[in-house]
Design an enzyme around this catalytic site. Sequence first.
Site, PDB file in Angstrom:
ATOM      1  N   SER A 127      19.556  22.085  45.577  1.00  0.00           N
ATOM      2  CA  SER A 127      20.552  22.867  46.306  1.00  0.00           C
ATOM      3  C   SER A 127      21.329  23.746  45.343  1.00  0.00           C
ATOM      4  CB  SER A 127      21.528  21.946  47.035  1.00  0.00           C
ATOM      5  OG  SER A 127      22.490  21.413  46.126  1.00  0.00           O
ATOM      6  N   ASP A 128      21.776  24.901  45.845  1.00  0.00           N
ATOM      7  CA  ASP A 128      22.806  25.613  45.099  1.00  0.00           C
ATOM      8  C   ASP A 128      24.034  24.711  45.078  1.00  0.00           C
ATOM      9  OD1 ASP A 128      24.145  27.575  43.682  1.00  0.00           O
ATOM     10  OD2 ASP A 128      23.518  29.198  45.006  1.00  0.00           O
ATOM     11  N   TRP A 129      24.942  24.999  44.152  1.00  0.00           N
ATOM     12  CA  TRP A 129      26.041  24.070  43.902  1.00  0.00           C
ATOM     13  C   TRP A 129      26.974  23.999  45.114  1.00  0.00           C
ATOM     14  CZ3 TRP A 129      22.493  23.904  40.766  1.00  0.00           C
ATOM     15  CH2 TRP A 129      22.522  23.209  39.557  1.00  0.00           C
ATOM     16  N   ALA A 130      27.020  22.832  45.736  1.00  0.00           N
ATOM     17  CA  ALA A 130      27.829  22.564  46.929  1.00  0.00           C
ATOM     18  C   ALA A 130      27.282  23.271  48.162  1.00  0.00           C
ATOM     19  CB  ALA A 130      29.288  22.940  46.701  1.00  0.00           C
ATOM     20  N   GLY A 150      17.792  26.103  47.000  1.00  0.00           N
ATOM     21  CA  GLY A 150      18.219  26.448  48.348  1.00  0.00           C
ATOM     22  C   GLY A 150      19.519  27.228  48.322  1.00  0.00           C
TER      23      GLY A 150
END
Length: 747
Positions: A278-281, A245
Amino acid sequence: MKNKPISTALAFVAIIGISCKREGAVNKGEMDLAMEESYQGTPVSMQYDEKIDSLIAQMTLEEKVGMLHGSSMFATAAVERLGIPEFTMADGPLGVREEISRDSWAPAGWDNDFATYYPAGGGLAATWNPEMAYRFGNSVGAEARARDKDMLLSPAINIIRTPLGGRTYEYFTEDPFLNKKMTVPFVVGVQENDVAVSEKHYAANNQETHRDYVDVQIDERTLREIYLPAFKAAVTEGQAYGFMGAYNKFRGDYLCENEYMLQTVLRDQWGFDGIVVSDWAAVHDTKKALESGTDIEMGTPKPFDEFYFADALIKAVKEGKIEERYVDRAVKRVLQVMFTIKAIDDEGRKKGELSTEKHFQDAYDIASESIVLLKNDGGLLPINLDNIKSVAVIGNNATKKNALGGFGAGVKTKREVTPLEGLKNRLPESVQINYAEGYREGYSENEKAKLGDITLNGPVTLDELDPMLVEEAVNAAKNSDVAIIFAGSNRDYETEASDRASLALPFGQEALIEKVMVANPNTIVVMIAGAPFDLEQISEKSSALVWSWFNGSEGGNALADVLLGDVNPSGKLPWTMPKKLEDSPAHAIDAFPGDSTVVYKEGILVGYRWFDTKEIEPLYPFGYGLSYTEFEFLDVQTDKATYQEDEMIKIDVNVKNIGNITGKETVQVYVSKPNSTVERANKELKGFGKAELKSGETKTISIPIPIKELGYYNVANNSWEVEKGDYHIKVGNSSRNILSNIKITIN
């Protein structure tokens, strides 16, 4: 997860669409359609359902939640008492990233995590060869397994909307058809190694500026026709096990919390049954993200137990704010992937291999087929060594290494051949190389953006040339029989987390190039970059202009072989190179970068669709690339003149090599619909085929196009619709060089 009901060999043949034949050979042009129809598979999750349900029933809430968020930088937690290992990931667009520390971005300091550095996405797309995409995927997938990874965070397949994009070098192309045809074989190649892909960045992640919060507004037809086809094909044709995402919002909701994109489109309409990471954070709300369809939250800015899918999720479930069935749903998806790739029961799991000569050969073959010959007036190329005693090699890019650089995923490799090293490897000892740095890479200490800051300006370069370096370069050029200047960009300048401010060449290079060309008329200009630059003046004044890429471990050798004629260049541009930034659609209508919101006002007219429809002359068009030989297209024909909606157009093109040396040519098929009831681009790529021909040889390239490929997305009934009536089949070797036009009718 889905089985592959056809053999690997047949799947591979189908994916690359073998379509080249000599007279009398069997035509396999229907393989593309056969693959799409038969490579659908059947769910294998049912064979694991009993095991998975049993495991979930034995797990505590804390154990289940541990599987849904990062417990280290690139892994989720194991449940050791039940035999469930960590789910491990690695960045991978350029090759498997070096091992980093479990709780920080600091390198782990291992001595066994060297990997092959592969050409960047733009270079792969420039091959216009799905076989190369399969080889890339299969090769890097084997390296991921050798590094004991379960998921490779690759490929990155967002559409190139602006030439300023910081990740243009990493993405494939501006065209949705070429994009999906390169994506599917890449996915299959990776996953044959018992490694899951993570298709990224889903979706509409087309700029780095404000990427953490910008709300992207795209009309539904444009979304479906331009920005989603490769993602859809990754699911329906490639059987991708994972998606990532994106950071940005889409129509008001963050993409990791976007029910329409994650559930309605991805799962309900496309049938995706893998996991969304998810992409990071990129998660901002525990309940919304989990219930919308994100399965694993990854990130870095705070302790792992403070993630939205960590203690906060446990608390929300215990307080009754989130039903535990959503946790179970996500865990089940993760376990399905783990069983499918044999991460839990690893009997028979592929072992992989790392940094082998075979993989370096893969990198070389992709690189050598990606290089684009933009101009070759006067026959400077290939370099004729008969009367050459000295060569001036000029430019910082002659020695610049790009495996590690910029913000984002790089590769720690033992082999990265620079252009200067490549020439030293290939030139005979009798030829003297006169090297001069020419320009120096430099950035303003006061203005340079910190890596990770989202800024339109990106790294601010120092563009004033050093007079001493210029003098050395000019003298080297004057005192050599031929000069090669290696200019362009690097991965510190083109980087994740910032978009460029302009198309101008950095570091004062344009002025240096002009001085070198004056000093030696026999100057070859080689650009090494991932995205378009303003080359109008350089193109006008130079006799020979070559475009290369951040081209992997063997990039220097591949480039030297092209310059010296051991390899005939066959790359084609995967994007349009404009004469000026204002000609590009998003910039022409002031629709980039937006502020809190960006509206894609250009609609379906992205890339060459805009240039060709608006009759704007590009510097170099989409699909463009020259050869050291010449080709002729003969006897272009379709199998008939009238078709029904469920049929397939079969286009045959006789391609003849009328030059003196062996070369490869790409036949490109564009389609237009005159008098359409909806807005249409002047032409759209709908098929292509590439073949190698010896001097004087003729081959028939057969290109199948299912009629359904000619459809548009009808927003009134939310479905694809093929208009009846006349269409024009346009065959050429770039979007602007159409050599044949055939009218067909669809009843």
